[in-house]
Design an enzyme around this catalytic site. Sequence first.
Site, PDB file in Angstrom:
ATOM      1  N   GLN A  51       0.829  -1.207   0.000  1.00  0.00           N
ATOM      2  CA  GLN A  51       0.000   0.000   0.000  1.00  0.00           C
ATOM      3  C   GLN A  51       0.861   1.254   0.000  1.00  0.00           C
ATOM      4  OE1 GLN A  51      -2.728  -0.322   3.295  1.00  0.00           O
ATOM      5  NE2 GLN A  51      -3.632  -2.195   2.520  1.00  0.00           N
ATOM      6  N   CYS A  52       1.837   1.278  -0.869  1.00  0.00           N
ATOM      7  CA  CYS A  52       2.810   2.359  -0.946  1.00  0.00           C
ATOM      8  C   CYS A  52       2.706   3.032  -2.310  1.00  0.00           C
ATOM      9  CB  CYS A  52       4.217   1.747  -0.749  1.00  0.00           C
ATOM     10  SG  CYS A  52       5.597   2.870  -0.989  1.00  0.00           S
TER      11      CYS A  52
END
Length: 161
Positions: free
Chosen positions: A36-37
């Site tokens: 989730q970057c």
Amino acid sequence: MSDALLNIPCTTIKGEQQTLADFGAKAVLVVNTASQCGFTPQYKGLEQLWQDYKDRGLVVLGFPCNQFGKQAPGSEEAIAEFCAVNFGVSFPLFKKVEVNGEGAHPLFANLKHRAPGLLGSEAIKWNFTKFLIDQDGALVKRFAPATTPQQLVAEIEALLK
């Protein structure tokens, strides 16, 4: 491949013990990853490197890390499924690790010492920091998270000659 770096035990995302030496590669690209970057789309480029160079001796290894903004939540199974479904990842993934602090995995502690970052800092600043290692474990070059997988091609080509 007698170098200590290549013989550090690591646990695959499926719970099996492996070392970098087990892959018999001419070059190893170690990356701390996250699901989730902002850099998560690099999974696609890492997979492309794996597909383009695995038959020539490159192995790409992903190590999920939840230390930066808690951007690798979930179980190993969830991470593996996310990577496969969203980015077609088939390169080897490992159990979630810490890369900084007292709990840093020995592989990352070693890599950071051999290839410090900006201004000599050993700390990893964010997800998708990359380390390129030669077949002897002797050459380690560190690349910033913003360095795309495609920008590593010349370095990889040089190691695979």
